[in-house]
Design a protein around this motif. Sequence first.
Motif, mmCIF file in Angstrom:
data_model
loop_
_atom_site.group_PDB
_atom_site.id
_atom_site.type_symbol
_atom_site.label_atom_id
_atom_site.label_comp_id
_atom_site.label_asym_id
_atom_site.label_seq_id
_atom_site.Cartn_x
_atom_site.Cartn_y
_atom_site.Cartn_z
ATOM 1 N N GLY A 68 14.895 -12.305 32.037
ATOM 2 C CA GLY A 68 15.367 -12.270 33.416
ATOM 3 C C GLY A 68 14.401 -12.742 34.474
ATOM 4 N N ILE A 69 13.406 -13.520 34.098
ATOM 5 C CA ILE A 69 12.388 -13.944 35.071
ATOM 6 C C ILE A 69 12.995 -14.727 36.228
ATOM 7 N N GLY A 70 13.871 -15.677 35.923
ATOM 8 C CA GLY A 70 14.489 -16.466 36.991
ATOM 9 C C GLY A 70 15.258 -15.576 37.948
ATOM 10 N N ALA A 71 15.990 -14.608 37.403
ATOM 11 C CA ALA A 71 16.763 -13.700 38.252
ATOM 12 C C ALA A 71 15.837 -12.841 39.117
ATOM 13 N N CYS A 72 14.767 -12.329 38.522
ATOM 14 C CA CYS A 72 13.781 -11.559 39.301
ATOM 15 C C CYS A 72 13.223 -12.415 40.429
ATOM 16 N N ARG A 73 12.924 -13.663 40.132
ATOM 17 C CA ARG A 73 12.335 -14.532 41.161
ATOM 18 C C ARG A 73 13.317 -14.753 42.312
ATOM 19 N N GLU A 74 14.604 -14.757 42.027
ATOM 20 C CA GLU A 74 15.575 -14.939 43.117
ATOM 21 C C GLU A 74 15.569 -13.759 44.085
ATOM 22 N N ILE A 75 15.391 -12.546 43.550
ATOM 23 C CA ILE A 75 15.466 -11.390 44.457
ATOM 24 C C ILE A 75 14.103 -10.943 44.973
ATOM 25 N N ALA A 76 13.036 -11.503 44.434
ATOM 26 C CA ALA A 76 11.703 -11.110 44.885
ATOM 27 C C ALA A 76 11.189 -12.054 45.958
ATOM 28 N N THR A 77 10.376 -11.521 46.832
ATOM 29 C CA THR A 77 9.698 -12.344 47.831
ATOM 30 C C THR A 77 8.368 -12.841 47.271
ATOM 31 N N GLY A 78 7.640 -11.961 46.664
ATOM 32 C CA GLY A 78 6.337 -12.311 46.100
ATOM 33 C C GLY A 78 6.484 -12.979 44.749
ATOM 34 N N PRO A 79 5.370 -13.288 44.111
ATOM 35 C CA PRO A 79 5.411 -13.934 42.794
ATOM 36 C C PRO A 79 5.826 -12.971 41.683
ATOM 37 N N VAL A 80 6.449 -13.508 40.646
ATOM 38 C CA VAL A 80 6.905 -12.753 39.481
ATOM 39 C C VAL A 80 6.414 -13.460 38.229
ATOM 40 N N LEU A 81 5.848 -12.693 37.303
ATOM 41 C CA LEU A 81 5.374 -13.317 36.066
ATOM 42 C C LEU A 81 5.815 -12.505 34.852
ATOM 43 N N GLY A 82 6.282 -13.204 33.831
ATOM 44 C CA GLY A 82 6.481 -12.593 32.537
ATOM 45 C C GLY A 82 5.180 -12.660 31.764
ATOM 46 N N ILE A 83 5.017 -11.761 30.794
ATOM 47 C CA ILE A 83 3.716 -11.709 30.118
ATOM 48 C C ILE A 83 3.542 -12.829 29.098
ATOM 49 N N CYS A 84 4.622 -13.421 28.618
ATOM 50 C CA CYS A 84 4.458 -14.571 27.723
ATOM 51 C C CYS A 84 3.919 -15.751 28.514
ATOM 52 N N GLU A 85 4.581 -16.064 29.635
ATOM 53 C CA GLU A 85 4.136 -17.190 30.451
ATOM 54 C C GLU A 85 2.673 -17.008 30.862
ATOM 55 N N ALA A 86 2.336 -15.813 31.348
ATOM 56 C CA ALA A 86 0.965 -15.565 31.794
ATOM 57 C C ALA A 86 -0.021 -15.743 30.648
ATOM 58 N N ALA A 87 0.320 -15.191 29.500
ATOM 59 C CA ALA A 87 -0.633 -15.195 28.390
ATOM 60 C C ALA A 87 -0.840 -16.591 27.815
ATOM 61 N N VAL A 88 0.233 -17.341 27.636
ATOM 62 C CA VAL A 88 0.036 -18.666 27.026
ATOM 63 C C VAL A 88 -0.629 -19.623 28.003
ATOM 64 N N LYS A 89 -0.336 -19.466 29.300
ATOM 65 C CA LYS A 89 -1.025 -20.334 30.258
ATOM 66 C C LYS A 89 -2.514 -19.946 30.337
ATOM 67 N N ALA A 90 -2.816 -18.647 30.262
ATOM 68 C CA ALA A 90 -4.225 -18.241 30.214
ATOM 69 C C ALA A 90 -4.895 -18.796 28.954
ATOM 70 N N ALA A 91 -4.227 -18.670 27.826
ATOM 71 C CA ALA A 91 -4.798 -19.176 26.573
ATOM 72 C C ALA A 91 -5.130 -20.656 26.691
ATOM 73 N N SER A 92 -4.230 -21.402 27.349
ATOM 74 C CA SER A 92 -4.447 -22.850 27.470
ATOM 75 C C SER A 92 -5.627 -23.179 28.372
ATOM 76 N N MET A 93 -6.136 -22.201 29.105
ATOM 77 C CA MET A 93 -7.304 -22.405 29.964
ATOM 78 C C MET A 93 -8.617 -22.054 29.256
ATOM 79 N N LEU A 94 -8.510 -21.394 28.126
ATOM 80 C CA LEU A 94 -9.697 -20.871 27.439
ATOM 81 C C LEU A 94 -9.957 -21.562 26.115
ATOM 82 N N ALA A 95 -8.971 -22.281 25.621
ATOM 83 C CA ALA A 95 -9.066 -22.834 24.273
ATOM 84 C C ALA A 95 -8.142 -24.036 24.191
ATOM 85 N N THR A 96 -8.394 -24.933 23.251
ATOM 86 C CA THR A 96 -7.490 -26.083 23.132
ATOM 87 C C THR A 96 -6.236 -25.722 22.340
#
Lengths: 232, 232, 232, 232, 232, 232
Positions: free
Chosen positions: F81-109
């Motif tokens: 439901g991330i897209g739906a949360c983003r529609e009703i939220a004013t601030g930023p919304v993150l799921g933990i998969c998106e956050a974790a894999v994007k973090a991983a891509s910053m630390l390792a190839t």
Amino acid sequence: MNILVVNPNSTESMTRKIVDSARQAASADVTITGATGTGAPASIEGHYDESMAVPALLACVQRAEDAGVDGIVVACFDDPGIGACREIATGPVLGICEAAVKAASMLATSFTVVTTLPRSVPVIEHLIHGYGLSHQCRKVRSAAIPVLALEEPESNAREKVRDEILRAIEEDHCEAVVLGCAGMADLTAWLSEETGIPVIDGVSVATRMIEALVGCGLKTSKINAYSRPNQK
Amino acid sequence: MNILVVNPNSTESMTRKIVDSARQAASADVTITGATGTGAPASIEGHYDESMAVPALLACVQRAEDAGVDGIVVACFDDPGIGACREIATGPVLGICEAAVKAASMLATSFTVVTTLPRSVPVIEHLIHGYGLSHQCRKVRSAAIPVLALEEPESNAREKVRDEILRAIEEDHCEAVVLGCAGMADLTAWLSEETGIPVIDGVSVATRMIEALVGCGLKTSKINAYSRPNQK
Amino acid sequence: MNILVVNPNSTESMTRKIVDSARQAASADVTITGATGTGAPASIEGHYDESMAVPALLACVQRAEDAGVDGIVVACFDDPGIGACREIATGPVLGICEAAVKAASMLATSFTVVTTLPRSVPVIEHLIHGYGLSHQCRKVRSAAIPVLALEEPESNAREKVRDEILRAIEEDHCEAVVLGCAGMADLTAWLSEETGIPVIDGVSVATRMIEALVGCGLKTSKINAYSRPNQK
Amino acid sequence: MNILVVNPNSTESMTRKIVDSARQAASADVTITGATGTGAPASIEGHYDESMAVPALLACVQRAEDAGVDGIVVACFDDPGIGACREIATGPVLGICEAAVKAASMLATSFTVVTTLPRSVPVIEHLIHGYGLSHQCRKVRSAAIPVLALEEPESNAREKVRDEILRAIEEDHCEAVVLGCAGMADLTAWLSEETGIPVIDGVSVATRMIEALVGCGLKTSKINAYSRPNQK
Amino acid sequence: MNILVVNPNSTESMTRKIVDSARQAASADVTITGATGTGAPASIEGHYDESMAVPALLACVQRAEDAGVDGIVVACFDDPGIGACREIATGPVLGICEAAVKAASMLATSFTVVTTLPRSVPVIEHLIHGYGLSHQCRKVRSAAIPVLALEEPESNAREKVRDEILRAIEEDHCEAVVLGCAGMADLTAWLSEETGIPVIDGVSVATRMIEALVGCGLKTSKINAYSRPNQK
Amino acid sequence: MNILVVNPNSTESMTRKIVDSARQAASADVTITGATGTGAPASIEGHYDESMAVPALLACVQRAEDAGVDGIVVACFDDPGIGACREIATGPVLGICEAAVKAASMLATSFTVVTTLPRSVPVIEHLIHGYGLSHQCRKVRSAAIPVLALEEPESNAREKVRDEILRAIEEDHCEAVVLGCAGMADLTAWLSEETGIPVIDGVSVATRMIEALVGCGLKTSKINAYSRPNQK
């Protein structure tokens, strides 16, 4: 927490602007140290400038590493030498392009990048292809201004950037805009207000994302690609 | 026709081997000039070595350019500084990874790359992703040998490379093999014979492809990304 | 070195033009033999023409193969029957689309293709997708001329091609242009001059790249996909 | 509704098997007409066989088109000549690979293809890349049997196919299996039962999908790529 | 054969229109049962509406499943809850976006989608990216009409859709058009006639494709991703 | 700064664990408020559970939004439901998969994900495909444990996760590991120590990345896809 923010070109006024942005974005307990790519080109406009700037950048990173820095921001939108920095750094390292486009992808389904010169457009497209975000990038646009015009108050560089953003909203239907040059960092608030769209400055975002990674105890992986340079 | 073949690391014995391979591959009327990255790391094993090697490489290219060279081969499989070289060169410039994988894609539906150290695997995967050939690349493998072991006759580096190729044929079902290091250039014929599969050496292929482009009157585009570095 | 250049359609005047271009591009010691797809459609405009042309093409290739040819160029931009040719050939085989777009990707960060009829646009887009170069191809454009108009001196086909290239430079910001039809081979020099951008003709480039591969001793892989047709 | 099912190779026993499968799958009010590629290779194993089979296939399609057929199935897993068939057909045309993998993608998040010979693996991988389903295809596997072994009751071809499916389930974690040869059509029910996984036969699926498209009044687009062949 | 066609929003007039289209498309021996997402939003315009509609949709599916339905069509172009439906269904389940774009890819080399509101454009682009058909999708366009305007005879919604299709033909050079909203189902014939291009309605196509899959005896895979929900 | 961390399933013990991890990661001046998906499934194992959990999740988000929350973390690795949360939220919304894999891509190839059940593997692969990071994801692996086993101290779930990580290092040559379930958050430190590789927990990373975005003054874009739900 100590974060190094390197401006890989040799223009000190740009370093000051970048460090200001980083400090404004950083948490209260974070110490931002700036560094300038002494001996590097005055601005990074294309592959050659980028290549010539990297050794000085690596020297800045090594000095900070020796002093025990926690994380590093490379404040040039071409993300020069990131892999090399990651090899010699213990903590996390982020280029401002990577930070900004990944942030944009968290706030909007699509974004457009507005950079300085046309010659940087393919460089940035290539980076975004490597980061896997081509499908969310509507377009990489150039405002047709040299990087150093951003340092001259009398140039109308900021108006050109604003107009290019307005064209992006109109023509690309993008939902956010990424500023494609570290030298635009001080324009972020003004541009957001003028255009009514989230405007993302890589310097602030990279600084806070480094904080985030350091805050989670995460460091650059030392297995394989980013392990320390081999002794010969 | 004059072609410059640069070994971007500082190991002269490797330059000799590379230039020999280029000369053997080149047409009779082509003059091959070798150059060594004086002051660069002794071998290029990862991003840091690569970044530190580029300024010397660019100096070699600029000297050749001033002397009127027709085309340039950068003889390191990490394709260091290619964009920067293209900005300062008039004629075409090729890295040996790009040349080799594009040649492989013309001879077979799939290929595997066999390189030296594990740390180079992700570097090469990233290059191949950028060249658009990931779907034809079965695997990038490492023979787990340091680059300079290829210079020591008593090391069993060549046997390790052969064994890794045999594993690639067996496990990857690849139809061709690309040698993932300029220092393997002299092994090509022997490896082809031992393994019965097309074995592609980037040094020879890049040399002949530069000949091909020069022979067609083609030069590096000077519109946009590869235009000459901006004067500041 | 003996290279076969096949025009897979049945128009002899086009074969002559193609062979001329190939000979002009080839090295002094290379013998170019031309062949025409006798019985094939007069021009290849779409999938049906392409399919109907392939058996005659394969017969030409088999004859050359029996005579000991070293390498083969298939001079139609739809790259018809390349896989089949590779199965019956010992040496390397190249279609002019593959050769031209891979050459373009070595000279520029992006290119546009200008072809004859709109119906060929999706065919070429599909080829480029298969070659993995969609991310470097700005656009495939049609000059809206039938292939055979290129054979009629009184048609203004060449002006239409030039105008389409000028539009491509203006609208696509491409850094090089690929001519999307073998019948445009003789216009290359004129178009380069008129437009000031690298203009790439697949016939010359494919000829020289075949030279390059043969010169390196490389042959079509006979493991798996391109092995000789099975006896039933 | 009249549907043509063409076996593009010249083996009549295979045509009978294919037509049987199509008739079993088809709705009661659908007339299935079979056709054999007279003069084509006895089986299609690779690019050469495929190219040599297409003209006879196109002749079958043209005859059916003249007789007012509603839709066409090309019953060879290499999807030969589909674009050409679409140019001359009014109704929809489907190859069995395209039909089967698109059906698989509707029933499962991933699938593996089991085909006959290793040489067909890259051909099928290339097709699936073109259909955009590489990310759902776990693997293309070969059961290492010649196509015509499927026609010989005493060969243990069916057991080999079953065993390969069992390996696919174990090793690939695929959720469905696609049979990679029209000659396997009669094994579908048995294989489903033996393996407990959805086993998809392209002949039945393509027949019913053609029914679906015709039933919706949909025809092949005659704008651009699939418009009728140009008169010269 | 019994097929459930669910309109996941709560607007009954839209259900009637959708069921009419499904019945018109279905074979004579197929029973179409309609269902409405009672309690769901009146129209699905974006992620929030979609998420809020899914539980009612799943209840409809579960009821039909209990009654022994053979296959299921989810008649909303955002393809809401398809994975969840597949977990609880025995037979095949199709969303109308997936069905329509896969059908389009069988009839033409490229297509454009015309949907209702701009906010749905990125949702549909994301779906098409997941289905692997981005390379065949020229553009997703919005006719800038709310979904429910399609229910008001006096609105000029149908003219706006037609005009957007005409722009798509002119500007995108697409070869087919996909209607990007279940509420457009009744306009299909009229739009085809007005525009002269294949116009694809997901409701009819999904209904007939479900028939096709059921007719072949195919069911949703119960291995792994689509296995029945775990009991806690 | 106020951050909401929602556990979308109804298991309170998991919420406590998640909130603990978020609080440990958060900066001193950040207030973390936890919430549980009351009425949702006890664990989210597959698409059905996910769909059934979203309405309660949205209610949590709406309540926090009304109370003026600054940013939101959705603590389930399926990113429901991330897209739906983003529609009703004013601030930023993150799921933990998106956050974790994007973090991983910053630390390792490259990275491997280790999740709970096999049925979640394709769900996560699909997410990563959408985030554009498939080329950096070596593999998504399952430790073959139900989610709730992570709540039972006597189960050997943590040893199974560790062993799967060790297999990933050995077989996938990954440079970092992402924990594929919010319920693993408390194992992070222990797993890092046991395996010697960066182990990334999405809960901490998402919390700190939300801090980062809020700290930069960035909010969810309200143009187009994530604009507030339409009033009907």
